[in-house]
Design a protein around this motif. Sequence first.
Motif: not given
Length: 530
Positions: A277, A280, A282
Motif C-alpha cells: 500500500e 502504491n 497491488s
Amino acid sequence: MKKIEIYDTTLRDGAQSEGINFSVSDKLKIIKKLDDLGIDYIEAGWPGANPVDNEVFNKLETLELNNAKIAAFGSTRKANSNVENDNVVLNLAKSPAHIITIFGKSWDFQVKEALNTTLEENLSMIKDSIEFLIKSGKEVFFDAEHFFDGYKNNKGYAIEVLKTAHRAGAKRLILCDTNGGCINNDIFRVTRDVISVLPNALIGIHTHNDAELAVANALASVDAGAIQVQGTINGYGERCGNANLCSIIPNLQIKRDYLTIGDNISKLVEYAKQIAEIANKSISSNQPYVGSSAFAHKAGIHASGVRKNSQTYEHINPELIGNTRRFLVSDQAGSASVKEKAKNFRFIKLETQEEIKKLTERIKQLEWQGFAYEGADAGFEILAMDTLGKKPELFELLGFRVIGDTTLRDSSGEYKNLTITEASVKIKIKDEVIHTVAEGDGPVNALDIALRKALSEKYPFVNNFKLSDFKVRILDSNEGTAATTRVSIESTDGINKWDTVGVSANIIAASYNAIADSIMYGLILQMGGI
C-alpha cells in the motif's frame, strides 16, 4: 533451530522497480514495519545518491528500532584514486548506519569493460574501501556483484575477489546473481565451492528473478551453507524483481525449519499488504503465501476436500503466515463450495441441503450468462436472498432512462466539448411510486445519483454511500458492440466496503443492476439485517 539472517533491500534495490517512487515518509514507515516484522538488516538506501536517501539517513535517529540493524549501501572507491578523497566512500563513512554494504566487481569482464581498469586495481579498490570503512568504525558487508557469472568465466579471479574482501575485514561475503539468469543447481554448486575455499567466511546470497528462479536460487544457496539471504518484500526490484522475502521466509522457516523472523511470521501477510500500500502497488492475487488467491478454492472437489482436511489441497495452514482460506463460487462450484462461502453471509443462513442445492444451480445458470461472484461477496448474498425468497422488499425497480447531450460551450460561453448525462429512475416503495431525475459525470454516475435521490427521503443514510471502484469487462468481444458486459462495483459507507456485479449486453443496464444490488446491500447493512 539454525538462524538464517534476513537482509531486506526493499528501500534500495526494491525502489528501482518500475512504478515505485518512495518518499522520505514512505521509507521511514517501511523501516518501522520491517523492524516490527523482525527483519535482521534493513538497507535504507545510498547516502549521497539523492536527496530522499540523504534525508532518510538524517532522520534515522528519530526511529526506535527493536529488531533490525540499518545498513547503508554504496560502491568501492573509483579506479586510480585515493580512498580518503572518494566522495562515495566518505559519505558511507559519515553515515549514521553502523552496517555498510559495498559492492565490487567480481567478473573480470565487468572490470575490464565497465570499470575500464585492471584486475589488480579492482582488488585494490575493494581492499582500500573496506579497510577505510572499518577504520571509520563501520561493520562491512561485501556484495560480490555478478559473482556467479564471474565464477563461470574466471573462477580463480572471482575467488580472489572474495579472499581480498575477507582479508580486508568484511563480515559477510554476499554472492550476487546480478543478471538473474543462473539455475539453482549452479547456485548450490558454486556456493558450496566458495565455502570450501573460505571455510571461515560467512556467506550470503543475493538473487534476481529474471529466470523466475530467485527464490529457488536463494534456497539452494542456503542449502549449500549460506547464512544470510537478501531480498525484497513482494519481490520488488529492477527488471523482473528481486528474490521475494514473502516466499523465502516461510519456505525457510516452515518448510526447512530454519529460524528467520520467529513468531512474527504470522504477521507476514499483513505487513506485505501494508508495504504494498505504501509502495502504491497491488499484491498479485496469485502471489504464493501472501496473495489473496494463495488459499482460494474454486472447484467443488477441492472445496469438499479442504473442508474435510485442509492438507488435501493446501501445502500449509494459511493462518501460519496470516492468510485466510477462501471458497469461491462459480460455475465449477459444487454444493461444498457454496456451503463454505455461505458461512460468511452476514444476514442470512442456509438452513437445509435443499437451499444449498437451489442456490448452487442458480449460480451455475447465472455464471453461464457471464456473472461472476468470486469477488462479489455482497452480490452473492443478495443473490442468495433473492433465490431463497428472503430478500427484503425495501424498494422495487420499475425502470430507468439515460440521456446524453453534447454541448460545445459551458455556461460562461467558453468553448468546451462537454457531455452532460441525465438519468431518470422510477422505483416503488410499498405503494408509493417515486420518479427522480439527476445529472452526473457519465451514465453510471447519473444513475447512481438518481437512484439514491429517489431513496433518500425514506432511507436518508443512503446519501452516505459512494462508489469506490468500478470495473468493466467485455465477455465475448467477437460480438462487437453487442457483446455481453460485466460490471463490478465496490461501494462504501465510509466504514464498510462491499462488492456487487451486473451483467447485460447493455453496459448501462449492467451498471444499473450492480448499483441496485449495491444500494440494497448497503441499506440492509445500515438497518442491521433483514
